[in-house]
Design a protein around this motif. Structure first.
Motif, PDB file in Angstrom:
ATOM      1  N   LEU A  13      48.969  42.583  47.296  1.00  0.00           N
ATOM      2  CA  LEU A  13      48.384  41.383  47.810  1.00  0.00           C
ATOM      3  C   LEU A  13      47.775  41.474  49.251  1.00  0.00           C
ATOM      4  CD1 LEU A  13      47.476  38.355  47.435  1.00  0.00           C
ATOM      5  CD2 LEU A  13      49.679  37.625  48.367  1.00  0.00           C
ATOM      6  N   ASP A  14      48.213  41.961  50.093  1.00  0.00           N
ATOM      7  CA  ASP A  14      47.773  42.348  51.513  1.00  0.00           C
ATOM      8  C   ASP A  14      46.549  43.214  51.384  1.00  0.00           C
ATOM      9  OD1 ASP A  14      49.481  40.766  52.770  1.00  0.00           O
ATOM     10  OD2 ASP A  14      50.956  42.549  53.229  1.00  0.00           O
ATOM     11  N   LYS A 154      45.620  38.298  41.507  1.00  0.00           N
ATOM     12  CA  LYS A 154      47.028  38.483  42.060  1.00  0.00           C
ATOM     13  C   LYS A 154      47.793  37.347  42.568  1.00  0.00           C
ATOM     14  CE  LYS A 154      50.079  41.755  42.871  1.00  0.00           C
ATOM     15  NZ  LYS A 154      50.985  42.311  41.666  1.00  0.00           N
ATOM     16  N   MET A 155      46.886  36.727  43.467  1.00  0.00           N
ATOM     17  CA  MET A 155      47.468  35.409  44.108  1.00  0.00           C
ATOM     18  C   MET A 155      48.154  34.439  42.741  1.00  0.00           C
ATOM     19  SD  MET A 155      45.865  32.644  46.789  1.00  0.00           S
ATOM     20  CE  MET A 155      44.866  31.960  45.594  1.00  0.00           C
ATOM     21  N   ASP A 157      49.122  35.066  39.994  1.00  0.00           N
ATOM     22  CA  ASP A 157      50.363  35.647  39.182  1.00  0.00           C
ATOM     23  C   ASP A 157      51.559  35.770  40.252  1.00  0.00           C
ATOM     24  OD1 ASP A 157      48.723  36.677  37.293  1.00  0.00           O
ATOM     25  OD2 ASP A 157      48.739  38.790  37.801  1.00  0.00           O
ATOM     26  N   LEU A 158      51.266  35.673  41.286  1.00  0.00           N
ATOM     27  CA  LEU A 158      52.424  35.640  42.357  1.00  0.00           C
ATOM     28  C   LEU A 158      52.875  33.988  42.503  1.00  0.00           C
ATOM     29  CD1 LEU A 158      51.530  37.985  45.319  1.00  0.00           C
ATOM     30  CD2 LEU A 158      53.174  38.319  43.514  1.00  0.00           C
ATOM     31  N   CYS A 159      51.839  33.047  42.322  1.00  0.00           N
ATOM     32  CA  CYS A 159      52.113  31.736  42.477  1.00  0.00           C
ATOM     33  C   CYS A 159      52.853  31.215  41.242  1.00  0.00           C
ATOM     34  CB  CYS A 159      50.968  30.914  42.641  1.00  0.00           C
ATOM     35  SG  CYS A 159      50.187  30.906  44.403  1.00  0.00           S
ATOM     36  N   ARG A 160      52.451  31.768  40.176  1.00  0.00           N
ATOM     37  CA  ARG A 160      52.993  31.339  38.884  1.00  0.00           C
ATOM     38  C   ARG A 160      54.530  31.870  38.660  1.00  0.00           C
ATOM     39  NH1 ARG A 160      53.275  27.688  35.420  1.00  0.00           N
ATOM     40  NH2 ARG A 160      54.097  28.353  33.351  1.00  0.00           N
ATOM     41  N   ASP A 176      54.204  24.112  46.616  1.00  0.00           N
ATOM     42  CA  ASP A 176      53.520  24.908  47.221  1.00  0.00           C
ATOM     43  C   ASP A 176      52.952  25.982  46.531  1.00  0.00           C
ATOM     44  OD1 ASP A 176      54.260  23.836  49.659  1.00  0.00           O
ATOM     45  OD2 ASP A 176      55.740  25.133  50.371  1.00  0.00           O
ATOM     46  N   TYR A 177      53.486  26.275  45.567  1.00  0.00           N
ATOM     47  CA  TYR A 177      53.248  27.645  44.648  1.00  0.00           C
ATOM     48  C   TYR A 177      52.091  26.827  43.524  1.00  0.00           C
ATOM     49  CZ  TYR A 177      56.095  30.406  46.821  1.00  0.00           C
ATOM     50  OH  TYR A 177      56.839  31.388  47.660  1.00  0.00           O
ATOM     51  N   VAL A 178      51.913  25.531  43.198  1.00  0.00           N
ATOM     52  CA  VAL A 178      50.963  25.196  42.209  1.00  0.00           C
ATOM     53  C   VAL A 178      49.478  25.482  42.688  1.00  0.00           C
ATOM     54  CG1 VAL A 178      50.254  23.018  40.956  1.00  0.00           C
ATOM     55  CG2 VAL A 178      52.685  23.637  41.432  1.00  0.00           C
ATOM     56  N   LEU A 179      48.710  25.846  42.008  1.00  0.00           N
ATOM     57  CA  LEU A 179      47.109  26.130  42.270  1.00  0.00           C
ATOM     58  C   LEU A 179      46.532  25.258  41.448  1.00  0.00           C
ATOM     59  CD1 LEU A 179      46.908  29.912  41.934  1.00  0.00           C
ATOM     60  CD2 LEU A 179      47.262  28.580  44.001  1.00  0.00           C
TER      61      LEU A 179
END
Length: 183
Positions: A13-14, A154-155, A157-160, A176-179
């Motif tokens: 991610l970075d 990627k973001m 996937d991580l948020c999911r 916080d993780y809901v897109l």
């Protein structure tokens, strides 16, 4: 590694964030395109003005109904793209040189043709440069779009993974993780 999220995932991610930040944004091209277009358009106008002047001299010398005059071209300039203007200007220059003895009595001089050829020669690289900048912008847009899409994937996937982990544990962290209202 909750829900399969590892330190490697965060490193990736970075790296994706860095790759996205290193792409040029569109603003860096807008100024270059504007400047190139202004210079190209100014030179094109000079070519058109001088070309019409030469064509006018040919019309006075040969008559507007003359087949030779009609072979000079250089018409419908407003409808032509830059490449067509250059092609027609070269053709006009060639015809004016070819029939110089027939039209010089109405004011056409070798110096005028030299100046016209110089203007054409100056326009051509300006057109090519403007096209190159636009192509660079298009290519950069594709690179930036791909970098943004890879970062988003990627973001997302991580948020999911965060949504799944926190959905019944912590409503505040869950949100916080809901897109985009997606869960």
């Amino acid at each position: 590694a909750n829900r399969g999220v590892t330190a490697n995932d965060l490193d990736v991610l970075d790296d994706l964030i860095t790759a996205f930040k290193e792409t040029r944004d569109d603003n860096s091209f807008v100024g270059l395109i504007t400047d190139a277009t202004v210079k190209k358009d100014a030179k094109r106008k000079q070519v058109e003005i001088m070309g019409r002047d030469i064509l006018g001299i040919a019309e006075l010398a040969l008559g507007s109904k003359s087949g030779i005059y009609k072979s000079f071209g250089f018409v419908n300039l407003g409808k032509l793209n830059d490449g067509e203007i250059i092609r027609q200007a070269f053709e006009l220059h060639t015809k004016a040189n070819e029939f110089m003895s027939d039209i010089s009595s109405k004011g056409l001089t070798p110096a005028m043709l030299t100046e016209f050829r110089t203007l054409i020669d100056e326009l051509d690289p300006l057109v090519r440069y403007a096209q190159a900048i636009k192509s660079d912008r298009d290519a950069n847009t594709e690179v930036r779009r791909n970098a943004a899409n890879a970062l988003y994937e990627k973001m997302a996937d991580l948020c999911r993974a965060g949504v799944i982990y926190f959905q019944d544990r912590d409503p505040a962290k869950y949100s916080d993780y809901v897109l985009y209202g997606k869960s």
